[in-house]
Structure formats: structure tokens, C-alpha cells
Design an enzyme around this catalytic site. Structure first.
Site, short mmCIF file in Angstrom:
data_model
loop_
_atom_site.label_atom_id
_atom_site.label_comp_id
_atom_site.label_asym_id
_atom_site.label_seq_id
_atom_site.Cartn_x
_atom_site.Cartn_y
_atom_site.Cartn_z
N GLY A 15 0.82 -1.21 0.00
CA GLY A 15 0.00 0.00 0.00
C GLY A 15 0.85 1.25 0.00
O GLY A 15 1.95 1.27 0.56
N ASP A 144 0.26 1.69 9.26
CA ASP A 144 -0.26 0.93 10.41
C ASP A 144 0.71 0.88 11.59
O ASP A 144 0.30 0.56 12.70
CB ASP A 144 -0.58 -0.51 9.98
CG ASP A 144 -1.55 -0.56 8.81
OD1 ASP A 144 -2.43 0.32 8.74
OD2 ASP A 144 -1.42 -1.46 7.97
#
Length: 365
Positions: A15, A144
Site C-alpha cells: 500500500g 499501520d
């Protein structure tokens, strides 16, 4: 001791997130300016390495990209050299090992090393390529912040800033309309974004994967606030949060991806439950990919630059099979294998959570 490294490749995989261009810029500027290297960038992550799609990077190519989000090289979160999606004879998608093609491209270019910038999936592939004989240096990237062996990953700070700004804006409309506002943030199976943005944004309830929640406790917090005259509440929930004894909320399954499960939708489920149980009008907002985009914060620009510089310096020293890492605000490096052993979760009893609970925040436990 510096060794003569002539040609180095770089790719950004998984990502996207703010700060990727800062890494590329640092690698190119340092590699060319200090070490006299030739730098080539593979397009769209491992897909470029597999299909030999690349661009030669000069200093002028990275001028002005420090403040730009995303990656000038492109990326892919489904291109896995060891499990590449192809159509079979019956038209169905099958996973094929095409790592030999990727290795052949590496050798065709006569690369001395390859820098792979990505999260746990990217670094897992990098570890396998190291096993198969390639010289690899990894750079930890994920909003994250769930990679072990490093204190921080770049992209996280910007994602928290974006989420916090959204919570701030929802705060005013929640107060005006006397609503419960639920903000769903990314993070996969780790609650770092929810924890940080929830604290910075003044969340009344923060739900994270590491602390399974009891929905009745969430109801209790909303009712308790109402009794004190607080006619609105802010709930920040990580996409991977789940009820005690329950499971995560899955938005869809992507068959041709190494990580097939896509999380999402827990906020809508909570909104329905809260409105029915408490009678409070409740709205759900899923921030989604807005957290991945935009201009990186100054912190992330600095961290990503430091990572890129450290990575190319390791290459120059002939040190491979390592991931650059941040420990106590100092640059270091660790074996790539160590970084992919397990995800870095929020410790349920960490001081930050104790601090939040002491100030009245509910975690639904």
C-alpha cells in the site's frame, strides 16, 4: 568500510503512504552524489521487477518530490513474485511462482543490490529473495506502524494527523446535532492509528483489535455522558476491532491478493447497535484511503529521508539482508527475517492506555 557498488535498484511495494518519495529521493541523491552509483527504479513494486519495467533515476528526477505523497515509481499490493496471480486454462485465477523471472531481471541489470520499501508483505518477499541469493536492504513502510523491530514506520505520523483532523471536524457537527459520531480508521490488526488519533482527537471511546470490546460497555459510556449533560460522543474504532468472543468485520475478499481479507465496516455495525440500544442518533464515517494520501508531515519527511539515507549507506558498505530501523531515535539495522516474524501490536497495558483510561476514555473492556 565502503565497497564499490556500481548499480542499485529500488522499488516501492504494498500500500502507498506519505513519505515514499522522500525515501526514493534520499536513495538517489546519496547514491549518486556521495557514492557515484547508478540508480534504477522498478515500476509498480515487484510487478516491475518481474516484468522488467524500470526507469533510470537521476538527481533531477527526484527534485521537488519531498513534499509529494504517494510514490513516483508506483506500487502494487498484489504483485508477489512467489504467488503471482495469473489466469489458468479454465479462466480462473491461479497463483504461480514467478520468482525466477524477478531474479533473472535483477541479474540482467547486473545489480549490486536492491532496496525494497514496504511493509510485512514486501519484506517477506524480500526475505525470500535474500534466501535465493539476492543482495537486499529493506526499508520499513506502513501507516499501520505494525512492523516489529522498529520503533516507528514512516507514514504513520501523517495518517494520524489526517485522522485527527477528521475527528476534529466531526467533533463540531456531533456537538451541534447531539449525535454519536463513529470514526473508523485503518490499521489492519493493530490499533496504533486509532489509539493515537483517538487520543489526539479527544475520543470518548477508542476500540482497538488488541482489546476486544463488550458492546454493553460502549452503551454504558454513552449513557453516562448523557447523564452528565454531554449530548454527543466521539468513538474512534480501528478497522480490525472486534467484540469479545466475536470476529473482525470483513468488507470483501480479494482472491488475487496475497492478503485476501479486506477489513472494513465495523463502524456501520456499531452505529446500528448503538442507535437501537441507546436511542441516540448515530453516524458512521469510514476514513479509508484518505489516510494514505496527501502531503507527508515534516516528521515523516525527516524519518523517510533518514531511512533512505541509511539504506543506501548499508548498500555502500556491502551489508545486505538487513532492514533499516529506528531505535530510541537512532538509526540501526536488523535482519529482515526478524522484522517479519510477527506484527507489532499495541500492548493492552501500555502506559498510554492507562493514561487514557485515567482521563475517562473507554476501551469497551
Amino acid at each position: 568500510m565502503e565497497k564499490k557498488m556500481r548499480k542499485v535498484g529500488i522499488l516501492t511495494a504494498g500500500g502507498d503512504c506519505p513519505g515514499l518519495n522522500a525515501v526514493i529521493r534520499a536513495v538517489v541523491k546519496t547514491g549518486i552524489g556521495r557514492f557515484g552509483m547508478e540508480i534504477i527504479g522498478f515500476k509498480d513494486g515487484f510487478d516491475g521487477l518481474i516484468h522488467d519495467r524500470f526507469v533510470t533515476l537521476e538527481s533531477r528526477d527526484v527534485s521537488g518530490i519531498l513534499t509529494i505523497g504517494g510514490t513516483i515509481l508506483g506500487t502494487s499490493n498484489i504483485a508477489n513474485p512467489y504467488g503471482y496471480a495469473v489466469k489458468g486454462k479454465n479462466g480462473k485465477i491461479v497463483m504461480k511462482d514467478v520468482s525466477k523471472k524477478a531474479i533473472a531481471v535483477y541479474k540482467r541489470h547486473k545489480l549490486d543490490a536492491l532496496i525494497t520499501v514496504g511493509g510485512d508483505g514486501t519484506l517477506t518477499n524480500a526475505s525470500k529473495l535474500v534466501r535465493d541469493g539476492l543482495n537486499i536492504v529493506g526499508v520499513p513502510k506502513t501507516i499501520d506502524n505494525d512492523l516489529s523491530e522498529t520503533d516507528l514506520t514512516f507514514g504513520f505520523n501523517t495518517a494520524v494527523a489526517t485522522a485527527t483532523e477528521a475527528i476534529d471536524k466531526l467533533h463540531t457537527t456531533a456537538q451541534s446535532h447531539h449525535r454519536v459520531m463513529i470514526v473508523e480508521v485503518m490499521g489492519r490488526y493493530a490499533g496504533w492509528i486509532a489509539l493515537a488519533a483517538g487520543m489526539a482527537g479527544g475520543g470518548d471511546v477508542i476500540l482497538i483489535p488488541e482489546i476486544p470490546y463488550r458492546i454493553e460497555k460502549v452503551f454504558d459510556k454513552i449513557r453516562e455522558r448523557s447523564k452528565r449533560g454531554k449530548r454527543f460522543s466521539i468513538i474512534v474504532v480501528a478497522e480490525g476491532a472486534k467484540p469479545l468472543g466475536g470476529d473482525v468485520t470483513v468488507s470483501k475478499i480479494v482472491e488475487n491478493s496475497p492478503d485476501k481479507i479486506r477489513l472494513g465496516g465495523v463502524a456501520a455495525r456499531l452505529a446500528d447497535q448503538i442507535e437501537k440500544a441507546t436511542g441516540n442518533e448515530t453516524r458512521a464515517t469510514i476514513l479509508g484511503h484518505v489516510q494514505r494520501g496527501g502531503t507527508p508531515t515534516p516528521f515523516d519527511r525527516i524519518l523517510a529521508t533518514r531511512y533512505g539515507h541509511e539504506a543506501i549507506c548499508l548498500v555502500a558498505q556491502g551489508i545486505f539482508g538487513r532492514m533499516v530501523a529506528l531505535r530510541a531515535n537512532e538509526m540501526t539495522n536488523v535482519p529482515i527475517e526478524a522484522a517479519i516474524g510477527q506484527l507489532r501490536h499495541v500492548p493492552p497495558n501500555m502506559p498510554l492506555i492507562c493514561c487514557l483510561k485515567d482521563t475517562g476514555v473507554s476501551f469497551g473492556d
